[in-house]
Design a protein around this motif. Structure first.
Motif, PDB file in Angstrom:
ATOM      1  N   VAL A 211       0.840  -1.199   0.000  1.00 28.06           N
ATOM      2  CA  VAL A 211       0.000   0.000   0.000  1.00 28.06           C
ATOM      3  C   VAL A 211       0.880   1.255   0.000  1.00 28.06           C
ATOM      4  O   VAL A 211       0.629   2.215  -0.737  1.00 28.06           O
ATOM      5  CB  VAL A 211      -0.950   0.004   1.220  1.00 28.06           C
ATOM      6  CG1 VAL A 211      -1.616   1.363   1.376  1.00 28.06           C
ATOM      7  CG2 VAL A 211      -2.002  -1.085   1.075  1.00 28.06           C
ATOM      8  N   LEU A 214       2.469   1.623  -3.425  1.00 25.71           N
ATOM      9  CA  LEU A 214       1.483   1.959  -4.458  1.00 25.71           C
ATOM     10  C   LEU A 214       1.017   3.410  -4.323  1.00 25.71           C
ATOM     11  O   LEU A 214       1.122   4.207  -5.260  1.00 25.71           O
ATOM     12  CB  LEU A 214       0.287   1.000  -4.358  1.00 25.71           C
ATOM     13  CG  LEU A 214      -0.883   1.300  -5.300  1.00 25.71           C
ATOM     14  CD1 LEU A 214      -0.432   1.238  -6.749  1.00 25.71           C
ATOM     15  CD2 LEU A 214      -2.032   0.329  -5.057  1.00 25.71           C
ATOM     16  N   LEU A 218       2.025   6.566  -6.853  1.00 25.08           N
ATOM     17  CA  LEU A 218       0.935   7.205  -7.597  1.00 25.08           C
ATOM     18  C   LEU A 218       0.858   8.703  -7.307  1.00 25.08           C
ATOM     19  O   LEU A 218       0.472   9.499  -8.160  1.00 25.08           O
ATOM     20  CB  LEU A 218      -0.414   6.562  -7.245  1.00 25.08           C
ATOM     21  CG  LEU A 218      -0.695   5.164  -7.801  1.00 25.08           C
ATOM     22  CD1 LEU A 218      -1.957   4.589  -7.188  1.00 25.08           C
ATOM     23  CD2 LEU A 218      -0.824   5.209  -9.320  1.00 25.08           C
ATOM     24  N   ILE A 358     -11.051  16.208  -5.249  1.00 26.90           N
ATOM     25  CA  ILE A 358      -9.868  15.410  -5.619  1.00 26.90           C
ATOM     26  C   ILE A 358      -8.719  15.734  -4.672  1.00 26.90           C
ATOM     27  O   ILE A 358      -8.010  14.838  -4.183  1.00 26.90           O
ATOM     28  CB  ILE A 358      -9.479  15.689  -7.089  1.00 26.90           C
ATOM     29  CG1 ILE A 358     -10.511  15.059  -8.020  1.00 26.90           C
ATOM     30  CG2 ILE A 358      -8.080  15.184  -7.393  1.00 26.90           C
ATOM     31  CD1 ILE A 358     -10.389  15.463  -9.468  1.00 26.90           C
ATOM     32  N   TRP A 359      -8.544  17.018  -4.390  1.00 27.09           N
ATOM     33  CA  TRP A 359      -7.487  17.454  -3.466  1.00 27.09           C
ATOM     34  C   TRP A 359      -7.663  16.753  -2.100  1.00 27.09           C
ATOM     35  O   TRP A 359      -6.707  16.294  -1.493  1.00 27.09           O
ATOM     36  CB  TRP A 359      -7.561  18.967  -3.285  1.00 27.09           C
ATOM     37  CG  TRP A 359      -6.258  19.686  -3.437  1.00 27.09           C
ATOM     38  CD1 TRP A 359      -5.529  20.256  -2.432  1.00 27.09           C
ATOM     39  CD2 TRP A 359      -5.524  19.939  -4.652  1.00 27.09           C
ATOM     40  NE1 TRP A 359      -4.396  20.838  -2.949  1.00 27.09           N
ATOM     41  CE2 TRP A 359      -4.367  20.662  -4.307  1.00 27.09           C
ATOM     42  CE3 TRP A 359      -5.741  19.609  -5.986  1.00 27.09           C
ATOM     43  CZ2 TRP A 359      -3.426  21.069  -5.238  1.00 27.09           C
ATOM     44  CZ3 TRP A 359      -4.800  20.021  -6.928  1.00 27.09           C
ATOM     45  CH2 TRP A 359      -3.661  20.739  -6.547  1.00 27.09           C
ATOM     46  N   ILE A 361      -9.232  13.902  -1.434  1.00 21.88           N
ATOM     47  CA  ILE A 361      -8.944  12.462  -1.490  1.00 21.88           C
ATOM     48  C   ILE A 361      -7.427  12.233  -1.535  1.00 21.88           C
ATOM     49  O   ILE A 361      -6.894  11.349  -0.854  1.00 21.88           O
ATOM     50  CB  ILE A 361      -9.626  11.816  -2.718  1.00 21.88           C
ATOM     51  CG1 ILE A 361     -11.142  12.006  -2.634  1.00 21.88           C
ATOM     52  CG2 ILE A 361      -9.288  10.331  -2.798  1.00 21.88           C
ATOM     53  CD1 ILE A 361     -11.889  11.587  -3.887  1.00 21.88           C
ATOM     54  N   LEU A 362      -6.733  13.052  -2.322  1.00 24.93           N
ATOM     55  CA  LEU A 362      -5.281  12.908  -2.394  1.00 24.93           C
ATOM     56  C   LEU A 362      -4.640  13.213  -1.038  1.00 24.93           C
ATOM     57  O   LEU A 362      -3.651  12.581  -0.647  1.00 24.93           O
ATOM     58  CB  LEU A 362      -4.716  13.827  -3.485  1.00 24.93           C
ATOM     59  CG  LEU A 362      -5.106  13.429  -4.924  1.00 24.93           C
ATOM     60  CD1 LEU A 362      -4.732  14.532  -5.910  1.00 24.93           C
ATOM     61  CD2 LEU A 362      -4.429  12.125  -5.320  1.00 24.93           C
ATOM     62  N   LEU A 365      -5.083  10.128   0.974  1.00 21.15           N
ATOM     63  CA  LEU A 365      -4.116   9.105   0.534  1.00 21.15           C
ATOM     64  C   LEU A 365      -2.716   9.415   1.057  1.00 21.15           C
ATOM     65  O   LEU A 365      -1.926   8.505   1.335  1.00 21.15           O
ATOM     66  CB  LEU A 365      -4.103   8.997  -0.995  1.00 21.15           C
ATOM     67  CG  LEU A 365      -5.306   8.284  -1.616  1.00 21.15           C
ATOM     68  CD1 LEU A 365      -5.163   8.178  -3.128  1.00 21.15           C
ATOM     69  CD2 LEU A 365      -5.468   6.888  -1.017  1.00 21.15           C
ATOM     70  N   VAL A 368      -2.506   8.019   4.334  1.00 20.16           N
ATOM     71  CA  VAL A 368      -2.276   6.568   4.224  1.00 20.16           C
ATOM     72  C   VAL A 368      -0.779   6.284   4.041  1.00 20.16           C
ATOM     73  O   VAL A 368      -0.213   5.392   4.684  1.00 20.16           O
ATOM     74  CB  VAL A 368      -3.089   5.977   3.045  1.00 20.16           C
ATOM     75  CG1 VAL A 368      -2.668   4.541   2.748  1.00 20.16           C
ATOM     76  CG2 VAL A 368      -4.578   6.049   3.340  1.00 20.16           C
TER      77      VAL A 368
END
Lengths: 406, 63
Positions: A211, A214, A218, A358-359, A361-362, A365, A368
């Protein structure tokens, strides 16, 4: 305890840290590890406080009542600026105007920034909102008690002023170093894996590694851009100081030592002259004589363009507050433009609501990535608890026990 | 093809997709700065890609 490592898991453990790595590679591992360790706690804080800030307009709208400007037909002329300022000063006797601000996102309201004296630090200024068309006073909310203000302060300086900003900037630089070194150490980790490999039937540490790899690979470009533009933003105070003592001082050199005029010309006239001088641009910001973004003898009228890029770049026009005439107008130096352009790229507020989502969610991530990175580091620090296979034949692939000590 | 594990890959093979995604992200980051409307849409699609790929790789059914 999670599942035990299988027979051939020693191979994937090898993927975690390349024991057989060459010397430069080990150095990159060291760089990735330490740059990450130092900045992770602060980056987690920045991601968490930054998330609501992406939607600060929406959150403020939801949580706080705001007096709306009157709905007027398109083409309604704007109210006289001097009257608007007088209306505000009548509400707040003893205060003086520092700035007029036209918010790009709220074209119907004019913000008047006022302070107890022209020399007072504008940081503590009060903002009064005025209807652009009617000139009526709207409101003057105290934003310092707001949730978004608290998040903003934590996010920009942790309530520690300029040192706090510069410190977070340093953390941002370390974050960028961690991203770049992460790309380098990604390669050996993926030697035997396809792009996007997620080994869901393997122990947790392997899954977390997948994870981390990845999401990390990305998000490289986005994380670098948002990270580095964040760093640039921490230098905002310094950049504006440099402009004040550089270009602004140069443009007003022959006025040095003068006092603020006793009866300055109307600010409306100054804005009109600036509009006439730079007709293809709109007024964004006016600094009154004696405020930090002007000289004692000038109104500085900052103009902006109307495309997403040019609306971020300001062009100052200096208007003599005694004669009402234009004395100078130049494009701002590159370092100020770089600061202005770095702002949308950090905030994500330049592509409508979809880009903000989108900002967000990124941003999540990125949490994460930080979280899995922290997990991997903590797991590897501990001696392998039953993970290392007993009785590994001599000369076998490295096992986790060795990884731990590397 | 069915196995996540591939033969030892070259650097070019490892970074082929990351490079493409990096270039697209850059296009997406800049696009919405250049203009509105279509430019914004390009930006949304390009920056949505990493999110979709992340979801796809984690959630795709086992083969």
């Amino acid at each position: 305890m999670g599942p035990r490592l299988r027979g051939d898991d020693s191979e994937c453990v090898e993927n975690i840290v390349v024991i057989s790595g060459t010397r430069p590679l080990r150095r990159w591992h060291w760089v990735h590890k330490w740059s990450s360790i130092v900045c992770t706690a602060f980056m987690l804080m920045l991601c968490i406080t930054g998330l609501p800030l992406i939607f600060h307009h929406e959150i403020d709208d939801l949580l706080h009542e705001e007096v709306k400007a009157a709905a007027v037909p398109a083409g309604t002329p704007a109210a006289n600026l001097d009257q608007a300022v007088a209306t505000v000063l009548a509400k707040f006797p003893g205060q003086v105007p520092h700035f007029l601000i036209w918010d790009r996102d709220e074209p119907d309201a004019l913000m008047v920034s006022i302070g107890p004296s022209i020399n007072a630090s504008p940081v503590d200024n009060r903002i009064a909102r005025v209807d652009v068309h009617t000139g009526a006073f709207l409101d003057s909310p105290d934003i310092t008690g707001r949730f978004t203000y608290f998040m903003l302060k934590l996010h920009t300086d942790m309530f520690a002023g300029l040192p706090g900003k510069l410190f977070l900037g340093l953390m941002g630089i370390l974050f960028c170093v961690a991203v770049v070194s992460g790309v380098v150490v990604y390669a050996p980790s993926m030697r035997k894996l396809r792009f996007g490999a997620y080994r869901k039937d393997r122990p947790r540490i392997v899954r977390r590694l997948d994870v981390h790899n990845l999401a990390g690979i990305l998000l490289v470009m986005w994380a670098l851009v948002v990270g580095f533009t964040g760093v640039i933003n921490t230098w905002a105070d310094l950049v504006l100081k440099a402009w004040q003592y550089g270009q602004l001082a140069e443009m007003t050199a022959q006025y040095r030592g003068r006092e603020i005029p006793a009866k300055p010309t109307p600010v409306q006239d100054a804005v009109d002259v600036a509009r006439k001088t730079i007709p293809h641009m709109q007024v964004a910001f006016v600094a009154f004589p004696g405020s930090i973004f002007s000289s004692k003898s000038h109104y500085t009228v900052f103009m902006r363009g109307d495309t997403p890029v040019t609306s971020r770049l300001l062009k100052p026009a200096l208007i003599d507050a005694e004669t009402g005439k234009l004395t100078d107008s130049r494009d701002m130096p590159w370092y100020v433009s770089a600061l202005f352009l770095s702002q949308p790229l950090h905030f994500g507020d330049y592509g409508g609501m979809p880009l903000k989502i989108i900002w967000a969610i990124l941003d999540i991530l990125t949490v994460v990535i930080l979280w899995t990175g922290l997990y991997l580091w903590l797991k590897r620090r501990k001696p392998a608890t039953g993970a290392a296979r007993a009785g590994t034949p001599a000369g076998a692939r490295p096992i986790e026990g060795q990884v731990v000590t590397s | 093809m069915t196995n996540a594990r591939a033969r030892r890959q070259t650097l070019a093979q490892i970074f082929r997709w990351p490079l493409a995604i990096g270039v697209l992200s850059t296009v997406g980051l800049i696009s919405a700065l250049v203009g509105d409307g279509l430019w914004d849409a390009v930006s949304w699609l390009a920056l949505l890609l990493p999110i979709l790929l992340y979801g796809w790789f984690l959630l795709r059914p086992r083969r």
